[in-house]
Design a protein around this motif. Sequence first.
Motif, PDB file in Angstrom:
ATOM      1  N   ASN A  40      35.576  16.738   2.830  1.00 51.16           N
ATOM      2  CA  ASN A  40      37.029  16.757   2.639  1.00 51.16           C
ATOM      3  C   ASN A  40      37.493  15.349   2.309  1.00 51.16           C
ATOM      4  O   ASN A  40      36.978  14.376   2.863  1.00 51.16           O
ATOM      5  CB  ASN A  40      37.759  17.210   3.908  1.00 51.16           C
ATOM      6  N   TYR A  41      38.481  15.263   1.425  1.00 46.12           N
ATOM      7  CA  TYR A  41      39.067  13.978   1.090  1.00 46.12           C
ATOM      8  C   TYR A  41      40.577  14.124   1.193  1.00 46.12           C
ATOM      9  O   TYR A  41      41.158  15.017   0.555  1.00 46.12           O
ATOM     10  CB  TYR A  41      38.655  13.550  -0.319  1.00 46.12           C
ATOM     11  N   LEU A  42      41.189  13.302   2.020  1.00 51.75           N
ATOM     12  CA  LEU A  42      42.635  13.346   2.205  1.00 51.75           C
ATOM     13  C   LEU A  42      43.282  12.407   1.203  1.00 51.75           C
ATOM     14  O   LEU A  42      42.943  11.231   1.123  1.00 51.75           O
ATOM     15  CB  LEU A  42      43.003  12.931   3.625  1.00 51.75           C
ATOM     16  N   LEU A  43      44.226  12.942   0.442  1.00 54.52           N
ATOM     17  CA  LEU A  43      44.930  12.181  -0.579  1.00 54.52           C
ATOM     18  C   LEU A  43      46.422  12.448  -0.399  1.00 54.52           C
ATOM     19  O   LEU A  43      46.956  13.409  -0.940  1.00 54.52           O
ATOM     20  CB  LEU A  43      44.458  12.607  -1.973  1.00 54.52           C
ATOM     21  N   GLY A  44      47.052  11.634   0.434  1.00 56.04           N
ATOM     22  CA  GLY A  44      48.450  11.888   0.764  1.00 56.04           C
ATOM     23  C   GLY A  44      48.561  13.190   1.533  1.00 56.04           C
ATOM     24  O   GLY A  44      47.876  13.407   2.529  1.00 56.04           O
ATOM     25  N   ASP A  45      49.400  14.100   1.062  1.00 55.70           N
ATOM     26  CA  ASP A  45      49.572  15.409   1.702  1.00 55.70           C
ATOM     27  C   ASP A  45      48.554  16.442   1.217  1.00 55.70           C
ATOM     28  O   ASP A  45      48.587  17.588   1.645  1.00 55.70           O
ATOM     29  CB  ASP A  45      50.987  15.930   1.447  1.00 55.70           C
ATOM     30  N   TRP A  46      47.675  16.054   0.315  1.00 56.11           N
ATOM     31  CA  TRP A  46      46.676  16.955  -0.244  1.00 56.11           C
ATOM     32  C   TRP A  46      45.361  16.824   0.506  1.00 56.11           C
ATOM     33  O   TRP A  46      44.999  15.746   0.963  1.00 56.11           O
ATOM     34  CB  TRP A  46      46.427  16.632  -1.711  1.00 56.11           C
ATOM     35  N   ILE A  47      44.623  17.922   0.581  1.00 58.67           N
ATOM     36  CA  ILE A  47      43.242  17.902   1.043  1.00 58.67           C
ATOM     37  C   ILE A  47      42.391  18.425  -0.105  1.00 58.67           C
ATOM     38  O   ILE A  47      42.598  19.541  -0.590  1.00 58.67           O
ATOM     39  CB  ILE A  47      43.028  18.778   2.290  1.00 58.67           C
ATOM     40  N   LEU A  48      41.460  17.609  -0.570  1.00 56.05           N
ATOM     41  CA  LEU A  48      40.502  18.011  -1.600  1.00 56.05           C
ATOM     42  C   LEU A  48      39.217  18.397  -0.887  1.00 56.05           C
ATOM     43  O   LEU A  48      38.736  17.662  -0.015  1.00 56.05           O
ATOM     44  CB  LEU A  48      40.261  16.864  -2.574  1.00 56.05           C
ATOM     45  N   LYS A  49      38.643  19.567  -1.243  1.00 53.67           N
ATOM     46  CA  LYS A  49      37.507  20.092  -0.491  1.00 53.67           C
ATOM     47  C   LYS A  49      36.334  20.402  -1.416  1.00 53.67           C
ATOM     48  O   LYS A  49      36.541  20.830  -2.549  1.00 53.67           O
ATOM     49  CB  LYS A  49      37.907  21.375   0.236  1.00 53.67           C
ATOM     50  N   LEU A  50      35.135  20.194  -0.903  1.00 52.95           N
ATOM     51  CA  LEU A  50      33.922  20.560  -1.624  1.00 52.95           C
ATOM     52  C   LEU A  50      32.839  20.909  -0.614  1.00 52.95           C
ATOM     53  O   LEU A  50      32.590  20.157   0.327  1.00 52.95           O
ATOM     54  CB  LEU A  50      33.431  19.412  -2.511  1.00 52.95           C
ATOM     55  N   GLU A  51      32.229  22.073  -0.802  1.00 54.15           N
ATOM     56  CA  GLU A  51      31.031  22.471  -0.071  1.00 54.15           C
ATOM     57  C   GLU A  51      30.006  22.831  -1.130  1.00 54.15           C
ATOM     58  O   GLU A  51      30.314  23.585  -2.058  1.00 54.15           O
ATOM     59  CB  GLU A  51      31.297  23.694   0.814  1.00 54.15           C
ATOM     60  N   ALA A  52      28.798  22.284  -1.025  1.00 55.76           N
ATOM     61  CA  ALA A  52      27.800  22.523  -2.059  1.00 55.76           C
ATOM     62  C   ALA A  52      26.414  22.652  -1.453  1.00 55.76           C
ATOM     63  O   ALA A  52      26.136  22.110  -0.379  1.00 55.76           O
ATOM     64  CB  ALA A  52      27.813  21.372  -3.066  1.00 55.76           C
ATOM     65  N   ILE A  53      25.553  23.382  -2.166  1.00 53.88           N
ATOM     66  CA  ILE A  53      24.162  23.549  -1.758  1.00 53.88           C
ATOM     67  C   ILE A  53      23.298  23.548  -3.014  1.00 53.88           C
ATOM     68  O   ILE A  53      23.689  24.079  -4.052  1.00 53.88           O
ATOM     69  CB  ILE A  53      23.960  24.859  -0.955  1.00 53.88           C
ATOM     70  N   ASP A  54      22.148  22.940  -2.911  1.00 54.10           N
ATOM     71  CA  ASP A  54      21.125  22.979  -3.953  1.00 54.10           C
ATOM     72  C   ASP A  54      19.834  23.329  -3.238  1.00 54.10           C
ATOM     73  O   ASP A  54      19.305  22.522  -2.470  1.00 54.10           O
ATOM     74  CB  ASP A  54      21.029  21.623  -4.653  1.00 54.10           C
ATOM     75  N   ARG A  55      19.354  24.542  -3.421  1.00 53.30           N
ATOM     76  CA  ARG A  55      18.218  25.025  -2.637  1.00 53.30           C
ATOM     77  C   ARG A  55      17.000  25.262  -3.537  1.00 53.30           C
ATOM     78  O   ARG A  55      17.104  25.915  -4.560  1.00 53.30           O
ATOM     79  CB  ARG A  55      18.583  26.317  -1.922  1.00 53.30           C
ATOM     80  N   HIS A  56      15.877  24.725  -3.083  1.00 50.65           N
ATOM     81  CA  HIS A  56      14.587  24.929  -3.744  1.00 50.65           C
ATOM     82  C   HIS A  56      13.687  25.670  -2.764  1.00 50.65           C
ATOM     83  O   HIS A  56      13.565  25.273  -1.619  1.00 50.65           O
ATOM     84  CB  HIS A  56      13.923  23.590  -4.083  1.00 50.65           C
ATOM     85  N   SER A  57      13.073  26.743  -3.219  1.00 47.23           N
ATOM     86  CA  SER A  57      12.110  27.454  -2.375  1.00 47.23           C
ATOM     87  C   SER A  57      10.944  27.896  -3.254  1.00 47.23           C
ATOM     88  O   SER A  57      10.946  27.684  -4.465  1.00 47.23           O
ATOM     89  CB  SER A  57      12.760  28.660  -1.698  1.00 47.23           C
TER      90      SER A  57
END
Length: 146
Positions: free
Chosen positions: A2-19
């Motif tokens: 999460n990144y707080l930018l004033g009254d905004w919250i910018l969000k990122l959830e990511a996965i890179d999976r190798h099997s």
Amino acid sequence: MNYLLGDWILKLEAIDRHSNFERFYAFVTGVEYTFNGIYNTQMDLGTFLEYNFDSRGQGSAGVLQDDLFTGLRLAMNDEQSTEIKLGIMTDLNDASRTTRVELNRRLDDKWSIRFLGQGYHRMDSGNPIYLFKEDSFIQSSLVRYF
């Protein structure tokens, strides 16, 4: 993340999976903004916009492969912690849509009540959640805390 930018919250959830069987990546990214003290009251209105991507494509493993979520959360900020939530998930490939509404409220220190509604709309037969097209529901719960 999460990144707080004033009254905004910018969000990122990511996965890179190798099997041994596959390699894929997926992410959810979006923004959240809350309007505090709407109409000069103690209520807050939160707004959400999120994009879901899964490189596996549309199938049993990749349900949210190219979908857009929009939502609202009205927090009454009262003694009972009353909240109303509304969310709509739209598949950008076939326009299948699910809608969810929640109402939560504490009754006292030990009891709370919850109402939940889930609806499926314009479900495309190729969409993995097409099987749930007849499973829209309304549910209520009374919860006691110990």
